[in-house]
Write a protein that holds these residues in place. Structure first.
Motif, PDB file in Angstrom:
ATOM      1  N   ARG A  47      31.874  17.143 -39.547  1.00 26.61           N
ATOM      2  CA  ARG A  47      32.026  18.461 -38.910  1.00 26.61           C
ATOM      3  C   ARG A  47      31.111  19.482 -39.594  1.00 26.61           C
ATOM      4  O   ARG A  47      30.474  20.303 -38.921  1.00 26.61           O
ATOM      5  N   ARG A  51      27.908  21.391 -37.809  1.00 26.02           N
ATOM      6  CA  ARG A  51      27.761  22.862 -37.810  1.00 26.02           C
ATOM      7  C   ARG A  51      26.404  23.258 -38.371  1.00 26.02           C
ATOM      8  O   ARG A  51      25.735  24.159 -37.850  1.00 26.02           O
ATOM      9  N   HIS A  54      23.794  22.661 -35.799  1.00 24.80           N
ATOM     10  CA  HIS A  54      23.862  23.703 -34.777  1.00 24.80           C
ATOM     11  C   HIS A  54      23.203  24.981 -35.262  1.00 24.80           C
ATOM     12  O   HIS A  54      22.430  25.616 -34.530  1.00 24.80           O
ATOM     13  N   GLU A  55      23.488  25.365 -36.480  1.00 26.63           N
ATOM     14  CA  GLU A  55      22.899  26.590 -37.029  1.00 26.63           C
ATOM     15  C   GLU A  55      21.383  26.485 -37.113  1.00 26.63           C
ATOM     16  O   GLU A  55      20.669  27.487 -36.971  1.00 26.63           O
ATOM     17  N   THR A 124      29.246  22.951 -32.263  1.00 26.49           N
ATOM     18  CA  THR A 124      29.482  23.482 -33.611  1.00 26.49           C
ATOM     19  C   THR A 124      30.354  22.571 -34.464  1.00 26.49           C
ATOM     20  O   THR A 124      30.500  22.813 -35.664  1.00 26.49           O
ATOM     21  N   GLU A 126      33.475  22.348 -34.110  1.00 29.61           N
ATOM     22  CA  GLU A 126      34.786  22.994 -34.237  1.00 29.61           C
ATOM     23  C   GLU A 126      35.879  22.164 -33.587  1.00 29.61           C
ATOM     24  O   GLU A 126      37.019  22.128 -34.074  1.00 29.61           O
TER      25      GLU A 126
END
Length: 270
Positions: A47, A51, A54-55, A124, A126
């Motif tokens: 996870r 993320r 994605h960033e 993300t 999430e």
């Protein structure tokens, strides 16, 4: 035919490599780096890395830009996979159902409301997904599913069992293949649902392998309620959605790159 990369493609490859080297955890790939070992640790790490991707603009590489992806060409996807494998970047199989299967399926068949609700949280990391397809008597013959979804008003009541459901213990959501018409031919009467894994009536039983690892699970549904708005496609028309999901599961550039990396490792040992 000229198979050499164009200057733009070479720049893309260099950009991928530089980003990965700069963003992998310090010491990654060295003997002293302790990689996650148990299932919960692996999921937490995946996870975090999702993320990070994605960033950096590298999540959802082949997704359309309007849904948060990069809109990469097939060749760019191959170049990314090769560089990803070359530096030994983390495998994303632990949370891969969402980015690799659910996202593309929703982009093809989901309502705009479903896309807005789910796609970003997949990218993300999430929200994590599992795949509720196989049953004790419906594996290779997936159209033989017996998990029942009965529509009462605007709510489906789901009862049945799934098996070999990877990472179900950690997933917030499930793509679930259900039988909604028992009188129709088996490839008809199937409905594809998005199920909240915190719903009352869901029981998860890990399947422990000989190694002690418990990636797979049995999942039991006992009158689980699912709103009609969580249908993907049409009621009784879910087989089309299933085929889309399986097509994405069987395709992609990652296997090519993985094989290249594994062959390189074998040659290094020779």
């Amino acid at each position: 035919m000229d198979f050499r990369l164009t200057p733009a493609e070479e720049r893309f490859r260099s950009e991928v490599h530089a980003w990965l080297v700069a963003n992998l955890p310090a010491g990654w790939g060295t003997p002293g780096f302790r990689k996650p070992e148990d299932a919960a640790e692996k999921v937490r790490f995946a996870r975090w890395w999702q993320r990070r991707l994605h960033e950096g603009g590298w999540a959802g590489l082949h997704w359309p830009r309007e849904y948060g992806g990069r809109g990469a060409s097939p060749l760019e996807q191959l170049l990314f996979a090769e560089e990803y494998t070359r530096v030994g970047a983390p495998s994303m199989i632990d949370i891969g159902v969402g980015p690799a299967l659910v996202g593309p399926t929703l982009i093809h068949h989901g309502t705009e409301q479903q896309k807005q609700r789910f796609l970003r949280k997949i990218l993300t990391g999430e929200e994590m997904w599992c795949q509720g397809f196989s049953e004790p008597n419906a594996g290779s013959d997936l159209a033989a599913v017996r998990t029942r979804a009965e529509l009462r008003g605007d709510t489906f009541h789901v009862s049945g069992q799934k098996i070999w459901t990877s990472y179900a213990r950690f997933a917030e959501w499930c793509i679930l293949v259900t039988r909604t018409d028992f009188q129709a031919p088996k490839h008809k009467g199937i409905t594809f649902l998005l199920v909240d894994m915190t719903s009352p009536g869901i029981t998860i039983r890990p399947l422990v392998e000989m190694t002690g690892v418990a990636w797979f699970n049995e999942v039991f549904f006992d009158d689980v309620r699912v709103p009609r708005e969580n249908v993907v496609g049409e009621v009784n028309g879910g087989w089309t959605i299933v085929i889309t999901t399986l097509a994405h599961e069987r395709s992609g550039s990652a296997p090519h790159a993985r094989l290249q990396g594994e062959m390189r490792d074998v040659l290094d040992l020779a």
